[in-house]
Design an enzyme around this catalytic site. Structure first.
Site, mmCIF file in Angstrom:
data_model
loop_
_atom_site.group_PDB
_atom_site.id
_atom_site.type_symbol
_atom_site.label_atom_id
_atom_site.label_comp_id
_atom_site.label_asym_id
_atom_site.label_seq_id
_atom_site.Cartn_x
_atom_site.Cartn_y
_atom_site.Cartn_z
ATOM 1 N N THR A 1 -17.347 65.443 90.295
ATOM 2 C CA THR A 1 -17.661 63.829 90.470
ATOM 3 C C THR A 1 -16.659 63.126 90.704
ATOM 4 O O THR A 1 -16.078 62.658 91.977
ATOM 5 C CB THR A 1 -17.811 63.167 88.658
ATOM 6 O OG1 THR A 1 -19.287 63.571 88.250
ATOM 7 C CG2 THR A 1 -18.406 61.567 88.937
ATOM 8 N N ILE A 2 -14.916 64.030 89.585
ATOM 9 C CA ILE A 2 -13.813 63.594 90.479
ATOM 10 C C ILE A 2 -12.971 64.142 91.917
ATOM 11 O O ILE A 2 -12.867 63.262 92.697
ATOM 12 C CB ILE A 2 -12.714 64.676 89.213
ATOM 13 C CG1 ILE A 2 -13.125 63.940 87.749
ATOM 14 C CG2 ILE A 2 -11.490 64.383 90.023
ATOM 15 C CD1 ILE A 2 -12.340 64.439 86.576
ATOM 16 N N LYS B 1 -23.981 61.727 89.695
ATOM 17 C CA LYS B 1 -23.345 60.468 88.895
ATOM 18 C C LYS B 1 -23.461 59.311 89.305
ATOM 19 O O LYS B 1 -24.449 58.409 88.488
ATOM 20 C CB LYS B 1 -23.025 61.182 87.805
ATOM 21 C CG LYS B 1 -22.336 62.139 86.926
ATOM 22 C CD LYS B 1 -20.766 61.776 85.875
ATOM 23 C CE LYS B 1 -20.649 62.749 84.875
ATOM 24 N NZ LYS B 1 -20.236 63.739 86.070
ATOM 25 N N ASP C 1 -26.915 53.594 91.208
ATOM 26 C CA ASP C 1 -27.774 52.583 92.039
ATOM 27 C C ASP C 1 -27.605 53.106 92.276
ATOM 28 O O ASP C 1 -27.370 53.993 93.454
ATOM 29 C CB ASP C 1 -27.233 50.847 91.147
ATOM 30 C CG ASP C 1 -28.255 50.603 91.764
ATOM 31 O OD1 ASP C 1 -29.600 50.049 92.199
ATOM 32 O OD2 ASP C 1 -27.844 49.102 91.873
ATOM 33 N N ALA C 2 -28.686 52.171 93.823
ATOM 34 C CA ALA C 2 -28.527 52.342 95.181
ATOM 35 C C ALA C 2 -29.326 53.899 95.542
ATOM 36 O O ALA C 2 -28.802 54.827 96.251
ATOM 37 C CB ALA C 2 -27.535 52.295 95.868
ATOM 38 N N LEU D 1 -27.926 56.950 98.802
ATOM 39 C CA LEU D 1 -26.898 57.592 98.361
ATOM 40 C C LEU D 1 -26.933 59.288 98.297
ATOM 41 O O LEU D 1 -27.219 60.064 98.085
ATOM 42 C CB LEU D 1 -26.353 57.185 96.886
ATOM 43 C CG LEU D 1 -25.402 56.264 96.571
ATOM 44 C CD1 LEU D 1 -24.939 56.086 94.942
ATOM 45 C CD2 LEU D 1 -24.078 56.464 97.061
ATOM 46 N N GLU E 1 -28.827 63.458 85.299
ATOM 47 C CA GLU E 1 -27.354 63.777 83.564
ATOM 48 C C GLU E 1 -27.294 62.792 82.303
ATOM 49 O O GLU E 1 -27.579 61.988 81.761
ATOM 50 C CB GLU E 1 -25.852 63.239 84.394
ATOM 51 C CG GLU E 1 -25.391 64.573 85.476
ATOM 52 C CD GLU E 1 -24.151 65.270 85.033
ATOM 53 O OE1 GLU E 1 -23.868 65.135 85.751
ATOM 54 O OE2 GLU E 1 -24.313 64.651 84.080
ATOM 55 N N HIS F 1 -25.072 67.377 78.909
ATOM 56 C CA HIS F 1 -23.708 66.864 78.956
ATOM 57 C C HIS F 1 -23.158 66.303 78.187
ATOM 58 O O HIS F 1 -23.445 65.813 77.225
ATOM 59 C CB HIS F 1 -23.286 65.830 80.039
ATOM 60 C CG HIS F 1 -21.844 66.174 81.022
ATOM 61 N ND1 HIS F 1 -22.370 66.081 81.816
ATOM 62 C CD2 HIS F 1 -20.665 66.410 80.489
ATOM 63 C CE1 HIS F 1 -20.949 66.417 82.364
ATOM 64 N NE2 HIS F 1 -20.283 66.825 81.483
ATOM 65 N N ARG G 1 -16.041 65.048 78.700
ATOM 66 C CA ARG G 1 -14.774 65.690 78.535
ATOM 67 C C ARG G 1 -14.178 65.023 77.349
ATOM 68 O O ARG G 1 -13.359 65.460 76.885
ATOM 69 C CB ARG G 1 -14.308 65.395 79.663
ATOM 70 C CG ARG G 1 -13.799 66.012 81.229
ATOM 71 C CD ARG G 1 -13.146 66.009 81.631
ATOM 72 N NE ARG G 1 -13.184 67.109 83.113
ATOM 73 C CZ ARG G 1 -11.886 67.465 83.595
ATOM 74 N NH1 ARG G 1 -11.086 67.021 83.374
ATOM 75 N NH2 ARG G 1 -12.557 68.251 85.257
HETATM 76 C C1 5RP Z 1 -17.903 66.131 84.033
HETATM 77 C C2 5RP Z 1 -18.513 67.188 84.713
HETATM 78 C C3 5RP Z 1 -17.972 68.386 85.101
HETATM 79 O O1 5RP Z 1 -18.372 68.707 85.944
HETATM 80 C C4 5RP Z 1 -18.297 69.575 83.952
HETATM 81 O O2 5RP Z 1 -18.496 69.117 82.550
HETATM 82 C C5 5RP Z 1 -17.699 70.957 83.721
HETATM 83 O O3 5RP Z 1 -16.039 70.997 83.375
HETATM 84 P P1 5RP Z 1 -16.109 71.067 82.205
HETATM 85 O O4 5RP Z 1 -16.197 72.935 82.376
HETATM 86 O O5 5RP Z 1 -14.112 71.423 82.954
HETATM 87 O O6 5RP Z 1 -15.830 70.417 81.568
HETATM 88 O O7 5RP Z 1 -19.745 66.749 85.417
HETATM 89 O O8 5RP Z 1 -18.407 64.866 83.553
HETATM 90 MG MG MG Z 2 -19.526 67.761 87.303
#
Ligand code: 5RP
Ligand code: MG
Length: 219
Positions: free
Chosen positions: A36-37, A64, A67-68, A72, A112, A136, A139
């Protein structure tokens, strides 16, 4: 249960740096993710460049999408993605539109799972044809101390029972893998553990050793 794959998440703020890590690691991982970043920083060029750099790899657009979905997905798959992520908060209509485009390209949508979602949502995704989800730990949640727990494992099992293949991510390291040994995992997604390592090839080997030890030689 098949053996989990290893996915490299590229959450770099420069494409050049991401491509340096891909050059080192692409032969040591199964899947490459335009994170994403990276995608917010570099746009569609990130996907195009990665597709060119590793033509044979499964490439994920971790956008992630909320919408659209149709527009996308069209952009992501035309730029070379095989899979694209949609956030669990997106309306079902967005998921359906994204899924339709993914199918046209022979690709897949991954849901996600962050924050608020229910098993009924998961059943709806599965009913319209979605077959993958990403469990997930964000972070920021990790940085504020969120650990993996029994509740996560129970939800992962429930998602598998619904028929969704699960990838797991969020600050994952090789030492974390035993926690998930009873889960049917499609892929472990690692970003910082690989890209931030002094010897990333060694960390990738450690992931694969753990995977072989815990899931055996199943293919
Ligand atoms: C964050 C992500 C990251 O790509 C995913 O969490 C993997 O990175 P890390 O192992 O550094 O957490 O989608 O939203
Ligand atoms: Mg990621």
């Amino acid at each position: 249960m098949s053996r989990p794959l290893l996915q490299l998440a590229l959450d770099h703020t420069s494409l050049e740096a991401a491509q340096r890590d891909v050059a080192r690691l692409q032969d040591h991982v199964d899947i490459v993710e335009a994170g994403t970043i990276l995608c917010l920083t570099e746009g569609l060029n990130a996907l195009r460049a990665l597709r060119q750099q590793c033509p044979g790899k499964t490439l994920v657009a971790d956008w992630k999408v909320a919408d659209a979905g149709e527009t996308l997905a069209q952009q992501a798959f035309a730029a070379g993605a095989n899979w694209m992520t949609i956030i669990c908060a997106a309306p079902l209509a967005t998921v359906e539109k994204g899924h339709q485009v993914a199918r046209e390209y022979g690709g897949e949508i991954q849901m996600e799972l962050f924050g608020n979602w229910t098993l009924n949502d998961a059943r709806d995704w599965h009913r319209i044809g979605i077959r993958q989800a990403i469990y997930h730990r964000g972070r920021d949640a990790q940085a504020s101390g969120q650990q993996w727990g029994e509740a996560d494992l129970a939800r992962m099992k429930a998602l598998s029972d619904i028929g969704l293949a699960l990838s797991i991510t969020g600050g994952i390291t090789p030492a974390d893998l035993p926690l998930f040994k009873d889960i049917n995992v499609k892929a472990f997604i690692a970003g910082r553990a690989l890209a931030g390592a002094a010897q990333p090839e060694q960390v990738a080997a450690d992931f694969h050793d753990q995977i072989r030890t815990l899931w055996g030689d199943r293919s």
